[in-house]
Design a protein around this motif. Structure first.
Motif, PDB file in Angstrom:
ATOM      1  N   PRO A   1       0.827  -1.127  -0.054  1.00  0.00           N
ATOM      2  CA  PRO A   1      -0.015   0.162  -0.016  1.00  0.00           C
ATOM      3  C   PRO A   1       0.904   1.377   0.028  1.00  0.00           C
ATOM      4  O   PRO A   1       0.506   2.180  -0.387  1.00  0.00           O
ATOM      5  N   LEU A   2       2.042   1.144   0.569  1.00  0.00           N
ATOM      6  CA  LEU A   2       2.858   2.339   0.729  1.00  0.00           C
ATOM      7  C   LEU A   2       3.304   2.535  -0.832  1.00  0.00           C
ATOM      8  O   LEU A   2       3.068   3.830  -1.525  1.00  0.00           O
ATOM      9  N   ALA A   3       3.624   1.778  -1.684  1.00  0.00           N
ATOM     10  CA  ALA A   3       4.191   1.840  -3.156  1.00  0.00           C
ATOM     11  C   ALA A   3       2.674   2.251  -3.878  1.00  0.00           C
ATOM     12  O   ALA A   3       3.019   3.267  -4.682  1.00  0.00           O
ATOM     13  N   VAL A   4       1.720   1.522  -3.809  1.00  0.00           N
ATOM     14  CA  VAL A   4       0.434   1.935  -4.688  1.00  0.00           C
ATOM     15  C   VAL A   4      -0.057   3.150  -4.237  1.00  0.00           C
ATOM     16  O   VAL A   4      -0.431   4.006  -5.332  1.00  0.00           O
ATOM     17  N   GLU A   5      -0.068   3.446  -3.175  1.00  0.00           N
ATOM     18  CA  GLU A   5      -0.583   5.028  -2.856  1.00  0.00           C
ATOM     19  C   GLU A   5       0.230   5.917  -3.454  1.00  0.00           C
ATOM     20  O   GLU A   5      -0.186   6.893  -3.884  1.00  0.00           O
ATOM     21  N   ALA A   6       1.535   5.505  -3.547  1.00  0.00           N
ATOM     22  CA  ALA A   6       2.439   6.538  -4.129  1.00  0.00           C
ATOM     23  C   ALA A   6       2.171   6.797  -5.599  1.00  0.00           C
ATOM     24  O   ALA A   6       2.021   7.864  -5.974  1.00  0.00           O
ATOM     25  N   VAL A   7       1.775   5.682  -6.248  1.00  0.00           N
ATOM     26  CA  VAL A   7       1.737   5.648  -7.552  1.00  0.00           C
ATOM     27  C   VAL A   7       0.432   6.460  -8.019  1.00  0.00           C
ATOM     28  O   VAL A   7       0.495   7.264  -8.675  1.00  0.00           O
ATOM     29  N   GLU A   8      -0.660   6.121  -7.128  1.00  0.00           N
ATOM     30  CA  GLU A   8      -1.983   6.841  -7.220  1.00  0.00           C
ATOM     31  C   GLU A   8      -1.907   8.156  -7.217  1.00  0.00           C
ATOM     32  O   GLU A   8      -2.357   9.036  -7.852  1.00  0.00           O
ATOM     33  N   ARG A   9      -0.907   8.635  -6.057  1.00  0.00           N
ATOM     34  CA  ARG A   9      -0.767  10.122  -5.997  1.00  0.00           C
ATOM     35  C   ARG A   9       0.151  10.711  -7.174  1.00  0.00           C
ATOM     36  O   ARG A   9      -0.177  11.937  -7.399  1.00  0.00           O
ATOM     37  N   LEU A  10       1.183  10.049  -7.732  1.00  0.00           N
ATOM     38  CA  LEU A  10       1.774  10.597  -8.687  1.00  0.00           C
ATOM     39  C   LEU A  10       0.936  10.781  -9.972  1.00  0.00           C
ATOM     40  O   LEU A  10       0.937  11.656 -10.524  1.00  0.00           O
ATOM     41  N   LEU A  11      -0.097   9.718 -10.233  1.00  0.00           N
ATOM     42  CA  LEU A  11      -0.776   9.753 -11.453  1.00  0.00           C
ATOM     43  C   LEU A  11      -1.996  10.783 -11.234  1.00  0.00           C
ATOM     44  O   LEU A  11      -2.835  11.017 -12.271  1.00  0.00           O
ATOM     45  N   SER A  12      -2.332  11.176 -10.058  1.00  0.00           N
ATOM     46  CA  SER A  12      -3.507  12.270 -10.051  1.00  0.00           C
ATOM     47  C   SER A  12      -2.861  13.497  -9.785  1.00  0.00           C
ATOM     48  O   SER A  12      -3.772  14.507  -9.281  1.00  0.00           O
ATOM     49  N   GLY A  13      -1.656  13.703  -9.660  1.00  0.00           N
ATOM     50  CA  GLY A  13      -1.035  14.959  -9.286  1.00  0.00           C
ATOM     51  C   GLY A  13      -1.083  15.584  -7.946  1.00  0.00           C
ATOM     52  O   GLY A  13      -0.632  16.663  -7.801  1.00  0.00           O
ATOM     53  N   ARG A  14      -1.183  14.721  -7.064  1.00  0.00           N
ATOM     54  CA  ARG A  14      -0.954  15.110  -5.728  1.00  0.00           C
ATOM     55  C   ARG A  14       0.446  14.727  -5.192  1.00  0.00           C
ATOM     56  O   ARG A  14       0.952  13.988  -4.273  1.00  0.00           O
ATOM     57  N   PHE A  15       1.340  15.594  -5.813  1.00  0.00           N
ATOM     58  CA  PHE A  15       2.985  15.276  -5.425  1.00  0.00           C
ATOM     59  C   PHE A  15       3.531  16.666  -5.613  1.00  0.00           C
ATOM     60  O   PHE A  15       2.995  17.548  -6.173  1.00  0.00           O
ATOM     61  N   ASN A  16       4.944  16.802  -4.850  1.00  0.00           N
ATOM     62  CA  ASN A  16       5.569  18.260  -4.703  1.00  0.00           C
ATOM     63  C   ASN A  16       6.547  18.300  -5.732  1.00  0.00           C
ATOM     64  O   ASN A  16       7.166  19.409  -5.773  1.00  0.00           O
ATOM     65  N   ALA A  17       7.029  17.290  -6.483  1.00  0.00           N
ATOM     66  CA  ALA A  17       8.439  17.598  -7.296  1.00  0.00           C
ATOM     67  C   ALA A  17       8.418  16.684  -8.441  1.00  0.00           C
ATOM     68  O   ALA A  17       7.906  15.553  -8.395  1.00  0.00           O
ATOM     69  N   THR A  18       9.207  17.191  -9.241  1.00  0.00           N
ATOM     70  CA  THR A  18       9.554  16.377 -10.487  1.00  0.00           C
ATOM     71  C   THR A  18      11.197  16.051 -10.404  1.00  0.00           C
ATOM     72  O   THR A  18      11.954  16.669 -10.146  1.00  0.00           O
ATOM     73  N   GLY A  19      11.368  14.774 -10.710  1.00  0.00           N
ATOM     74  CA  GLY A  19      12.730  14.297 -10.507  1.00  0.00           C
ATOM     75  C   GLY A  19      12.734  13.154  -9.418  1.00  0.00           C
ATOM     76  O   GLY A  19      11.675  12.840  -8.865  1.00  0.00           O
ATOM     77  N   VAL A  20      14.001  12.939  -8.629  1.00  0.00           N
ATOM     78  CA  VAL A  20      14.015  11.914  -7.771  1.00  0.00           C
ATOM     79  C   VAL A  20      13.843  12.688  -6.570  1.00  0.00           C
ATOM     80  O   VAL A  20      14.430  13.519  -6.160  1.00  0.00           O
ATOM     81  N   ALA A  21      12.562  12.120  -5.530  1.00  0.00           N
ATOM     82  CA  ALA A  21      12.445  12.791  -4.387  1.00  0.00           C
ATOM     83  C   ALA A  21      11.997  11.584  -3.348  1.00  0.00           C
ATOM     84  O   ALA A  21      11.609  10.785  -3.830  1.00  0.00           O
ATOM     85  N   SER A  22      12.268  11.513  -2.154  1.00  0.00           N
ATOM     86  CA  SER A  22      11.760  10.687  -1.146  1.00  0.00           C
ATOM     87  C   SER A  22      10.450  10.807  -0.681  1.00  0.00           C
ATOM     88  O   SER A  22       9.799  11.789  -1.509  1.00  0.00           O
ATOM     89  N   ALA A  23       9.795   9.906  -0.248  1.00  0.00           N
ATOM     90  CA  ALA A  23       8.498   9.939   0.124  1.00  0.00           C
ATOM     91  C   ALA A  23       8.105  11.213   0.852  1.00  0.00           C
ATOM     92  O   ALA A  23       6.946  11.845   0.437  1.00  0.00           O
ATOM     93  N   GLY A  24       8.856  11.926   1.774  1.00  0.00           N
ATOM     94  CA  GLY A  24       8.362  12.829   2.621  1.00  0.00           C
ATOM     95  C   GLY A  24       8.723  14.140   1.878  1.00  0.00           C
ATOM     96  O   GLY A  24       8.016  15.147   2.086  1.00  0.00           O
ATOM     97  N   ALA A  25       9.346  14.129   0.873  1.00  0.00           N
ATOM     98  CA  ALA A  25       9.571  15.223   0.059  1.00  0.00           C
ATOM     99  C   ALA A  25       8.580  15.295  -1.042  1.00  0.00           C
ATOM    100  O   ALA A  25       8.179  16.441  -1.634  1.00  0.00           O
ATOM    101  N   MET A  26       8.218  14.171  -1.528  1.00  0.00           N
ATOM    102  CA  MET A  26       7.399  13.974  -2.780  1.00  0.00           C
ATOM    103  C   MET A  26       5.665  14.332  -2.294  1.00  0.00           C
ATOM    104  O   MET A  26       5.214  14.872  -3.079  1.00  0.00           O
ATOM    105  N   PHE A  27       5.394  14.021  -0.981  1.00  0.00           N
ATOM    106  CA  PHE A  27       4.190  13.870  -0.868  1.00  0.00           C
ATOM    107  C   PHE A  27       3.957  14.780   0.413  1.00  0.00           C
ATOM    108  O   PHE A  27       4.552  14.993   1.287  1.00  0.00           O
ATOM    109  N   ASP A  28       2.624  15.222   0.894  1.00  0.00           N
ATOM    110  CA  ASP A  28       2.138  15.484   2.104  1.00  0.00           C
ATOM    111  C   ASP A  28       2.152  14.432   3.242  1.00  0.00           C
ATOM    112  O   ASP A  28       1.308  13.558   3.017  1.00  0.00           O
ATOM    113  N   ALA A  29       2.878  14.370   4.091  1.00  0.00           N
ATOM    114  CA  ALA A  29       3.354  13.220   4.803  1.00  0.00           C
ATOM    115  C   ALA A  29       2.345  12.917   5.618  1.00  0.00           C
ATOM    116  O   ALA A  29       1.779  11.847   5.830  1.00  0.00           O
TER     117      ALA A  29
END
Length: 307
Positions: free
Chosen positions: A262-290
């Motif tokens: 669920p950690l990985a799949v939730e990440a993919v869902e957020r990336l595909l729905s525009g709910r992320f903070n950076a383009t490029g390589v970023a860790s979970a806490g940097a890419m998403f609203d923790a």
């Protein structure tokens, strides 16, 4: 509406959990493995990603698979997520960078602690130290975990990793054993049991010292591997310190391999729905609203602040 998500290493323990989680959420997994595409065959990787909206890499050792699959994701123009726990492989991914959103270590080891530390920081812009204690009831590592761990140890010639004063260093001395006061009681832990956290957390947080601790029972299980029979329970206790102040956040649950899905799949869902903070390589806490990310997984991970 569901998406087609490529899953590399779909037949492995974590890969099977990822496939099941995708199906549960209404997505169509596109499973493939080394029989269809080895990491050194770009054309085969490109064929495997054809038609996919994103890719989840669950095939270790990630020192072998991460960068080739990330490159394939770039060629396909799709987000990349992996579940790598290898310190050196994660460092390679951050050093390489990417033209697409890419989240390495989006799993129990790496992603979860990074989310917890980020959420615990709250309004702090910096801290003096972060301590991450893993209270596992046991650990029966999979063959993939053991193989990836060996590759990682070989790359650093068997030395231990320490993150102090804003840099990683390598040591031959024995790690300390101490008592950690978890919310449910004290446990013996091995200190400086460095995991992917020493890469993910400093990648975006101004914390010059990051230390991991592992329950002795789990560490012993790692060194005397046997067939996996019963899922472990876990407590991940995070303490962030700034001067005389401490902020603490704890997460608990069951089965470190199942929780990675669920950690990985939730990440993919957020990336595909525009709910992320950076383009490029970023860790979970940097890419998403923790805090929001952790709250979305409340059915499998119970996170709470501790005093």
């Amino acid at each position: 509406m569901g998406h087609k998500i490529a899953v590399y290493g779909a037949s492995g323990t974590t890969g099977r959990f990822v496939v099941a989680e995708l199906e549960k959420r209404g997505h169509e997994p596109l499973p493939f493995g080394r029989a269809q595409a080895t990491a050194d065959d770009p054309a085969a990787l490109d064929r495997a990603l054809a038609g996919a909206s994103a890719v989840i890499n669950a095939a270790g050792p990630f020192a072998v698979t991460a960068l080739p699959l990330l490159a394939a994701a770039e060629r396909a123009g799709v987000p990349y997520v992996d579940v790598a726990a290898e310190i050196e492989a994660n460092a390679d991914t951050f050093a390489r960078g990417a033209s697409i959103p890419a989240v390495p270590a989006m799993a129990f080891f790496g992603g979860l602690a990074d989310l917890l530390v980020t959420a615990a920081m709250g309004t702090w812009t910096s801290a003096d130290a972060a301590h991450v204690a893993y209270g596992l009831s046991g650990w029966q590592p999979t063959a993939g975990t053991l193989a990836a761990g060996q590759v990682s140890r070989d790359r650093r010639a068997g030395q231990r990793v320490r993150y102090r004063d804003g840099a990683m260093s390598y040591h031959d001395d024995a790690p300390p054993t101490l008592t950690w006061e978890f919310p449910d009681g004290p446990r013996q832990v091995i200190g400086e049991f460095s995991m992917a956290d020493v890469v993910t957390i400093p990648s975006h947080l101004a914390i010059p010292s990051v230390t991991d601790y592992m329950s002795v029972d789990a560490a012993e299980g790692l060194h005397s591997a046997s067939e996996r029979t019963e899922p472990e329970t876990f407590v991940v206790d995070v303490r962030v310190r700034s001067g005389s102040e401490e902020r603490r956040l704890t997460a608990s649950g069951r089965d470190i391999y199942a929780v990675s899905a669920p950690l990985a799949v939730e990440a993919v869902e957020r990336l595909l729905s525009g709910r992320f903070n950076a383009t490029g390589v970023a860790s979970a806490g940097a890419m998403f609203d923790a805090p929001d990310f952790l709250a979305s997984l409340s059915d499998v991970i119970q996170a709470k602040r501790s005093s």
